[in-house]
Enzyme design. Structure first.
Site, short mmCIF file in Angstrom:
data_model
loop_
_atom_site.label_atom_id
_atom_site.label_comp_id
_atom_site.label_asym_id
_atom_site.label_seq_id
_atom_site.Cartn_x
_atom_site.Cartn_y
_atom_site.Cartn_z
N ASN A 105 26.78 79.73 58.15
CA ASN A 105 25.54 80.44 58.48
C ASN A 105 25.53 81.90 58.08
OD1 ASN A 105 24.28 78.19 59.49
ND2 ASN A 105 23.74 79.13 61.44
N LYS A 193 32.29 69.05 57.65
CA LYS A 193 32.23 69.84 56.41
C LYS A 193 33.39 70.81 56.32
CE LYS A 193 30.35 73.58 55.39
NZ LYS A 193 29.48 74.76 55.30
N HIS A 213 23.27 72.54 49.90
CA HIS A 213 22.92 72.40 48.49
C HIS A 213 23.23 70.99 47.98
CE1 HIS A 213 22.22 76.66 48.34
NE2 HIS A 213 23.47 76.96 48.63
N ASP A 229 21.22 61.49 56.83
CA ASP A 229 21.54 62.84 57.29
C ASP A 229 22.79 63.31 56.56
OD1 ASP A 229 23.72 61.59 58.54
OD2 ASP A 229 22.82 61.63 60.53
#
Length: 287
Positions: A105, A193, A213, A229
């Protein structure tokens, strides 16, 4: 974590193609993990190879990932099999994990600054663990979500010390991919991730992280169903993409997603020479 731009959504919560080469690639697909979309036939091995080659010709290989690519090449034989650990590693696994956590973030510039400030204020991980949370927050504030990230880092270090009696994650290098995922999943705030990034970059394993991305491009090309998702996209792509293509393809898709406005839903602030170029190499793959 390498320099990685806006890999969004914090997880602190979550050449010519030959038939011979394509057949070899198909045999490299993983068999163990469960695919949430076993009847979705894309991407094919040939398509992955084609996209990799098109993006490589269009962008060249991203310089920010070049050192990690070099480390992978020197630790593998001609068939791509891992034969040793690179001897010139400059970043520990723990450093890479914390760097990845700080990249969530925020921008590449801010996450790099946050990590540098953290290491400057607390030279060792023992110093970080002994510090007050507010002091850690102050050190990493430029990276955003300071309180959440500081709590995650402190919890990681505390649990690691309790479990291993030292602040070191180098033991992960001797484990399998599934074992590494199981180990890191025990730490609160470390999501799929983050684990995938550590696997691919610090541990030179064959994994395919799915950031914003990569997720948006994969959906645009029909590589996953429209209802997919990010977590299911990660599981599906790790089954479908040949191991020997994962690293290059991931780095190239991430880089292309930052630069090409045709491939992202929101334009964002990052632009490059490709942004206004009508010859996006992925347009022919889009659904």
């Amino acid at each position: 974590m390498p320099k990685s731009g806006k890999r969004k959504q914090a997880e602190v919560e979550q050449k010519p193609k030959s038939a011979t080469k394509s057949a070899k690639i198909s045999n490299g697909l993983k068999e163990t993990a469960k695919d949430p979309y076993p009847n979705h036939p894309r991407p094919t091995a040939e398509e992955c190879l084609s996209v990799r080659d098109d993006l490589l010709a269009f962008h060249g290989f991203p310089k920010e990932f070049a050192e990690y690519r070099k480390q992978r090449l020197i630790s593998r034989d001609a068939d791509g099999t891992r034969i040793s650990e690179p001897s010139d590693l400059k970043e520990s696994v723990l450093d890479g994990l914390v760097r990845t956590l700080l990249s969530q973030n925020t921008t590449e510039v801010n996450s790099q600054k946050a990590f540098a400030c953290l290491k400057s204020a607390f030279p060792t991980w023992e110093d970080v663990l002994a510090a007050e949370s507010t002091c850690i927050e102050d050190a990493i504030r430029c990276g955003g979500l300071a309180r959440t990230k500081a709590s995650c880092i402190k919890n990681l270090l505390r649990c690691l010390l309790e479990k291993k009696e030292k602040l070191c994650l180098e033991y992960l290098r001797d484990l399998s991919v599934d074992e590494i995922k199981a180990e890191l999943s025990h730490y609160k705030g470390i999501g799929p991730k983050t684990v995938a990034c550590v696997l691919m970059f610090q541990l030179q394993q064959d994994d395919f992280p799915v950031d914003t991305h990569v997720f948006e491009i994969a959906k645009a090309m029909g590589w996953v169903p429209v209802e997919a998702d990010r977590n299911k996209t990660y599981l599906h792509l790790n089954q479908r993409i040949p191991n020997e293509l994962k690293f290059d393809l991931n780095c190239l898709l991430f880089t292309h997603g930052k630069l090409c406005r045709k491939c992202i839903k929101k334009g964002g602030n990052q632009q490059g020479k490709e942004s206004d170029d009508n010859s996006c190499p992925l347009l022919r793959y889009r659904m």
